[in-house]
Structure formats: C-alpha cells, structure tokens
Design a protein around this motif. Structure first.
Motif, mmCIF file in Angstrom:
data_model
loop_
_atom_site.group_PDB
_atom_site.id
_atom_site.type_symbol
_atom_site.label_atom_id
_atom_site.label_comp_id
_atom_site.label_asym_id
_atom_site.label_seq_id
_atom_site.Cartn_x
_atom_site.Cartn_y
_atom_site.Cartn_z
ATOM 1 N N GLU A 11 48.279 -12.314 -33.630
ATOM 2 C CA GLU A 11 49.247 -11.437 -34.281
ATOM 3 C C GLU A 11 48.543 -10.335 -35.065
ATOM 4 O OE1 GLU A 11 51.917 -13.674 -36.650
ATOM 5 O OE2 GLU A 11 52.723 -14.846 -34.980
ATOM 6 N N LEU A 12 47.393 -10.667 -35.657
ATOM 7 C CA LEU A 12 46.638 -9.652 -36.390
ATOM 8 C C LEU A 12 46.152 -8.557 -35.458
ATOM 9 C CD1 LEU A 12 45.344 -8.733 -39.029
ATOM 10 C CD2 LEU A 12 43.350 -10.149 -38.457
ATOM 11 N N TRP A 13 45.654 -8.934 -34.299
ATOM 12 C CA TRP A 13 45.219 -7.933 -33.331
ATOM 13 C C TRP A 13 46.396 -7.080 -32.875
ATOM 14 C CZ3 TRP A 13 41.054 -5.677 -31.488
ATOM 15 C CH2 TRP A 13 39.815 -6.260 -31.707
ATOM 16 N N GLY A 14 47.590 -7.667 -32.822
ATOM 17 C CA GLY A 14 48.746 -6.905 -32.382
ATOM 18 C C GLY A 14 49.119 -5.775 -33.318
ATOM 19 N N THR A 15 48.670 -5.854 -34.569
ATOM 20 C CA THR A 15 48.973 -4.796 -35.538
ATOM 21 C C THR A 15 47.925 -3.700 -35.546
ATOM 22 O OG1 THR A 15 47.808 -5.959 -37.323
ATOM 23 C CG2 THR A 15 50.153 -6.468 -36.994
ATOM 24 N N ALA A 16 46.854 -3.840 -34.767
ATOM 25 C CA ALA A 16 45.781 -2.844 -34.767
ATOM 26 C C ALA A 16 46.263 -1.546 -34.150
ATOM 27 C CB ALA A 16 44.570 -3.375 -34.006
ATOM 28 N N VAL A 17 45.644 -0.424 -34.599
ATOM 29 C CA VAL A 17 46.004 0.895 -34.085
ATOM 30 C C VAL A 17 45.480 1.093 -32.675
ATOM 31 C CG1 VAL A 17 45.789 3.377 -34.499
ATOM 32 C CG2 VAL A 17 46.011 1.796 -36.439
ATOM 33 N N PRO A 51 46.398 -1.313 -26.491
ATOM 34 C CA PRO A 51 46.178 -2.641 -25.874
ATOM 35 C C PRO A 51 45.059 -2.636 -24.834
ATOM 36 C CG PRO A 51 48.522 -2.159 -26.011
ATOM 37 C CD PRO A 51 47.813 -0.903 -26.410
ATOM 38 N N LEU A 52 44.972 -1.580 -24.021
ATOM 39 C CA LEU A 52 43.926 -1.536 -23.001
ATOM 40 C C LEU A 52 42.549 -1.468 -23.644
ATOM 41 C CD1 LEU A 52 43.158 -1.445 -20.038
ATOM 42 C CD2 LEU A 52 43.466 1.049 -20.077
ATOM 43 N N SER A 53 42.426 -0.715 -24.727
ATOM 44 C CA SER A 53 41.148 -0.639 -25.438
ATOM 45 C C SER A 53 40.753 -1.999 -25.981
ATOM 46 C CB SER A 53 41.237 0.374 -26.581
ATOM 47 O OG SER A 53 41.515 1.666 -26.097
ATOM 48 N N ARG A 54 41.718 -2.691 -26.584
ATOM 49 C CA ARG A 54 41.421 -4.029 -27.124
ATOM 50 C C ARG A 54 40.989 -4.979 -26.009
ATOM 51 N NH1 ARG A 54 46.437 -3.238 -29.884
ATOM 52 N NH2 ARG A 54 47.366 -4.982 -28.722
ATOM 53 N N VAL A 68 37.384 -4.101 -24.800
ATOM 54 C CA VAL A 68 36.374 -4.504 -25.781
ATOM 55 C C VAL A 68 36.025 -5.972 -25.592
ATOM 56 C CG1 VAL A 68 36.017 -4.970 -28.233
ATOM 57 C CG2 VAL A 68 36.863 -2.749 -27.495
ATOM 58 N N SER A 69 36.997 -6.779 -25.287
ATOM 59 C CA SER A 69 36.762 -8.214 -25.116
ATOM 60 C C SER A 69 36.263 -8.553 -23.724
ATOM 61 C CB SER A 69 38.066 -8.976 -25.397
ATOM 62 O OG SER A 69 37.919 -10.354 -25.140
ATOM 63 N N ALA A 70 36.764 -7.851 -22.693
ATOM 64 C CA ALA A 70 36.517 -8.272 -21.309
ATOM 65 C C ALA A 70 35.255 -7.675 -20.702
ATOM 66 C CB ALA A 70 37.719 -7.911 -20.445
ATOM 67 N N LEU A 71 34.971 -6.400 -20.971
ATOM 68 C CA LEU A 71 33.849 -5.749 -20.299
ATOM 69 C C LEU A 71 32.498 -6.391 -20.612
ATOM 70 C CD1 LEU A 71 34.663 -1.922 -20.320
ATOM 71 C CD2 LEU A 71 34.607 -3.496 -18.379
ATOM 72 N N PRO A 72 32.205 -6.769 -21.872
ATOM 73 C CA PRO A 72 30.899 -7.396 -22.116
ATOM 74 C C PRO A 72 30.679 -8.676 -21.301
ATOM 75 C CG PRO A 72 31.874 -6.686 -24.181
ATOM 76 C CD PRO A 72 32.922 -6.529 -23.137
ATOM 77 N N VAL A 73 31.726 -9.488 -21.162
ATOM 78 C CA VAL A 73 31.581 -10.708 -20.364
ATOM 79 C C VAL A 73 31.302 -10.346 -18.910
ATOM 80 C CG1 VAL A 73 32.733 -12.804 -19.572
ATOM 81 C CG2 VAL A 73 33.066 -12.008 -21.911
ATOM 82 N N ALA A 74 32.067 -9.373 -18.367
ATOM 83 C CA ALA A 74 31.858 -8.972 -16.974
ATOM 84 C C ALA A 74 30.454 -8.419 -16.767
ATOM 85 C CB ALA A 74 32.908 -7.932 -16.576
ATOM 86 N N LEU A 75 29.989 -7.596 -17.699
ATOM 87 C CA LEU A 75 28.661 -7.002 -17.570
ATOM 88 C C LEU A 75 27.568 -8.066 -17.658
ATOM 89 C CD1 LEU A 75 29.146 -3.775 -19.718
ATOM 90 C CD2 LEU A 75 28.952 -3.922 -17.230
ATOM 91 N N TRP A 76 27.688 -8.980 -18.601
ATOM 92 C CA TRP A 76 26.672 -10.016 -18.755
ATOM 93 C C TRP A 76 26.659 -10.966 -17.564
ATOM 94 C CZ3 TRP A 76 22.435 -10.655 -21.406
ATOM 95 C CH2 TRP A 76 22.241 -9.940 -22.599
#
Length: 435
Positions: free
Chosen positions: A82-88, A91-94, A97-105
């Motif tokens: 819910e806290l992330w849902g209030t971020a400016v 959604p695609l950016s959020r 940020v979480s998905a690309l590092p895992v895919a790259l690694w």
C-alpha cells in the motif's frame, strides 16, 4: 520525466544490493553444478559444449521465472504494497526498478557459466571451434523468463507461487522438448538439437524476439498506463513464433564439418576420424599401431577405418565411435586404447556391406587375439568358462587356434590372413581358411 529517467538511480541501487545479485549467483551455481557433474560428456568437444549449454535452458528458464516470481511478491511479504501504491513514480517505473535487476543478473549468471564452460573446453578440444551463436539468445530468454515471473509474483498472492511456477515451467519445457511431432515444439526455447546440427544465422535472434515479446507484453499489460501498448511486443512475438513454427526443421542445418573425414594414409588400412576431432587422429593412429603393424603386407583389407554416423561404405570398416563423449573418449583422450583396438579389429571382421555379419567361429577369435591381445585374456576366459565342460572344451579349441596362428611363419601368416579377409569381404564364413 521519462520512464528510464525515473528508474535509473533506484535501478542501480537494486542491481547492487538486495535479491537480484543472489538470483544471478543462484543461476551461476546451479548451471555450473550441472555442467561440472556432466563434464565428461561435453568437455573436449565444442559442439557438445554448445549443446549442453543450450539444453541447460531447460533448468535456467524455470529457475529465472521462479526468481522473478519471488521478487514480485517482495512488497506483499514486507507489507509495503500500500505504501508503494502512494508513490509518485508510475506503476511501470516501479515494476522495472524491481524486475530489471533480477532479469539482468540472471542473464549475467548464465553468460558467466557459459564463458567458464567454453574456457574449460578449450584445453581439450581436438577440432572444430567454439559455437557461441546460441549463448546470447539463451541468456536473453532466461532474463525474459525472470520478467514474466515477476508479473506472476505480483498477481498470485502465495509464497508457493515461485516453486510451483518453476515446476510448471520445467514440466512444460521438458514435455514439449521431448515431443517428436507438432509445430509447437519449435517454439520451445529449450528444444534439443544434435551436436552435428547448427542453427541458421537468424534462429537465436528470432527465438529471443519470441520470448522477449511475450514477456514484454505481459509486463505492459500488467503495469503500463496505456495497456494497449502490450499489443506491440505481442505482435512481434506472434510474428517470430509464426516464423519459427513454419520453418520447422529448417531452423537447423547439418554442420558441414561433421560430414568430413580427416585421414592418416601412412598405414593400411588408413585411419580416418571425423573432422570435428581432427587433432585426435595421432592418438587414434597410435592406439591402432599394433594392429596396423601386424597387418603390413596383408591383402584384401578394407581401404580405411571410417568415422561415420551411419554404416561404413563398401571397402570401409567402421572406426569405433568416439561419441557420445564420456565413454571411450573423455577430455580429448582415449580411456582404454587396448579395448578400442580390439573393437577396431572386430570392425575389420564384420564388413559394413555384409547383411548379417556372419560368424567366423574360432578364426575370428584367433585373429582378434593376434591383432589386439588384451592383458589378462587368459584369466578372463577362465572365469567365463567356469566349470562348464562344454564351454571349457570350446575354450581349449579357441586357444589351440590362437597358438597355431601365432606360430605361423611371417609369410604363411600373411597369406592366411589375406585369405581370411577375402572371405570376410565376400560375407562367406565357409570360405574362412581352417586353422
């Protein structure tokens, strides 16, 4: 602010810390462990190494999907959704940020493991050259699986989602990879191929578009503000999939080098090996030197020992197979030269153009024992015969024939062997001269 600008700084932070590096290390260690356990069957052949790395996609893709799925459920496990849902931040950016590092690694983990495997093959390879064409595409497919897995992790509120996704991916890929019919098997990025086949130049790239398009469509359909944009990567994936399915077996073509023979014609019969193992020819010739030395001056021999996948041609004998690696040939060396020579003698006796391979009885045994005697043959025969009277009588007959052949004079033995091989060439066991 563009999506890339919004994610650049947090993306670097996520890539340096957190779960992403561990996901890459997990893929590296998993793939490295699998390769180490099966090193005997690929370390020494460039084509075998390439096939082993490609087949490993069957493991790395489900593992990558599970890693992405676990990362996708991170905020739910932390209770910060819910806290992330209030971020400016959009959604695609959020999500990126979480998905690309895992895919790259994950992709980096695969690439590092592949690089180490190629380095491990280099000291032992005996011909051909590296086959790296599929490595970047397979790494990309593994990264795309991590992106798609992240979407599943966001949608499925369960800690069991990751292991279940890995299991489903493994079963699905394995089932379609083992299929012998259906165009759908060509869409499987883990579709298994032979060491003697190479992909057409565009096949790895199109496979990457197929997998990456599906992953991109899933990401945009889940996180983009304009979800209709998912149509674009989906269209690219559809086009790539149609091309793969319609091309079918044309996605691979025979390796020209696998059809070539490299021969040592200084001996009779000549010794030929597949060009993919050309630098093994000296040790193969050395292993057969005891046989060829005793055959000097003997007539009616095959022209050569040939290393072919199918039956030997007329006037040829089949060289004992060097493949699959890990049996008679490991890391560029013969494991048992004596047994290799004995098998080569057996190939001289049973010519490839004989329909049923007629049995020459004690004569065959005498020729084998003379041309390629094995240490401990007497003890081995005694153990096989045991206390059975009939078998011991047969053993005595074989030993008498061996003694008579060995006791012949040089020219007498050459004449006898010439008549023997003439009868074998005519597929006429009755024409084998008596001993």
């Amino acid at each position: 602010m563009s999506v890339l600008t919004a994610v650049r700084a947090p993306l670097l932070t996520e890539a340096r810390r957190g779960f992403a590096p561990w996901a890459g290390l997990t893929v590296l260690l998993t793939l490295g462990g699998l390769l180490a356990a099966s090193a005997d069957r690929w370390q020494g052949g460039w084509a075998e190494t390439a096939v082993e790395l490609h087949n490993a996609v069957l493991i790395t893709v489900p593992a990558a999907a599970a890693a992405g799925c676990w990362q996708g459920g991170r905020e739910r496990r932390r209770g910060t959704g819910e806290l992330w849902g209030t971020a400016v931040r959009p959604p695609l950016s959020r999500f990126l940020v979480s998905a690309l590092p895992v895919a790259l690694w994950v992709a980096v983990g695969y690439l590092v493991a592949a690089g180490l495997a190629l380095l491990a093959t280099w000291p032992y390879a005996l011909g051909d050259g590296p086959h790296p064409a599929r490595v970047p595409g397979d790494a990309f497919v593994s990264g795309a699986a991590a992106l798609a897995g992240q979407v599943v992790g966001r949608l499925v509120p369960s800690r069991l989602a990751a292991p279940l996704l890995a299991t489903a991916g493994y079963v699905g890929l394995g089932t379609t990879a083992a299929a012998y019919e259906g165009a759908g098997r060509y869409l499987n990025p883990a579709f298994q191929v032979l060491e003697t086949s190479v992909p057409v130049w565009w096949q790895p790239g199109v496979t990457a578009v197929w997998a990456g398009g599906l992953a991109g469509a899933a990401v945009l359909a889940y996180a983009a503000r304009r979800r209709w944009t998912a149509v674009l990567p989906l269209a690219a994936a559809t086009a790539a999939g149609v091309l793969l399915a319609q091309t079918g077996d044309g996605l691979w073509h025979p390796d020209p080098l696998a059809a070539r023979q490299v021969c040592d014609t200084s001996v009779t019969p000549a010794v030929c090996v597949n060009a993919r193992y050309a630098r093994a020819l000296p040790q193969i010739t050395a292993a057969l030197s005891g046989v060829t030395g005793k055959l000097a001056g003997v007539r009616n021999l095959p022209v050569r020992w040939a290393d072919r996948d199918g039956p030997a041609h007329r006037d040829e004998a089949s060289l004992p197979s060097l493949t699959p690696l890990g049996w008679s040939f490991v890391r560029g060396r013969l494991t048992d030269p004596g047994m290799f020579a004995l098998e080569a003698v057996g190939a001289l006796e049973v010519r490839g153009d004989c329909p049923d391979g007629p049995d020459g009885g004690v004569a065959d045994d005498a020729v084998e024992n003379y041309l390629a005697p094995l240490p401990g043959r007497r003890d081995l025969d005694d153990r096989e015969a045991g206390a059975d009277r009939r078998r011991r009588a047969e053993l005595a007959e074989r030993r008498a024939a061996r003694t008579r052949l060995s006791a012949m004079g040089g020219q007498e033995r050459r004449d006898w062997l010439s008549a023997y091989f003439a009868a074998r060439a005519d597929c006429d066991p009755g024409g084998v001269p008596p001993l």
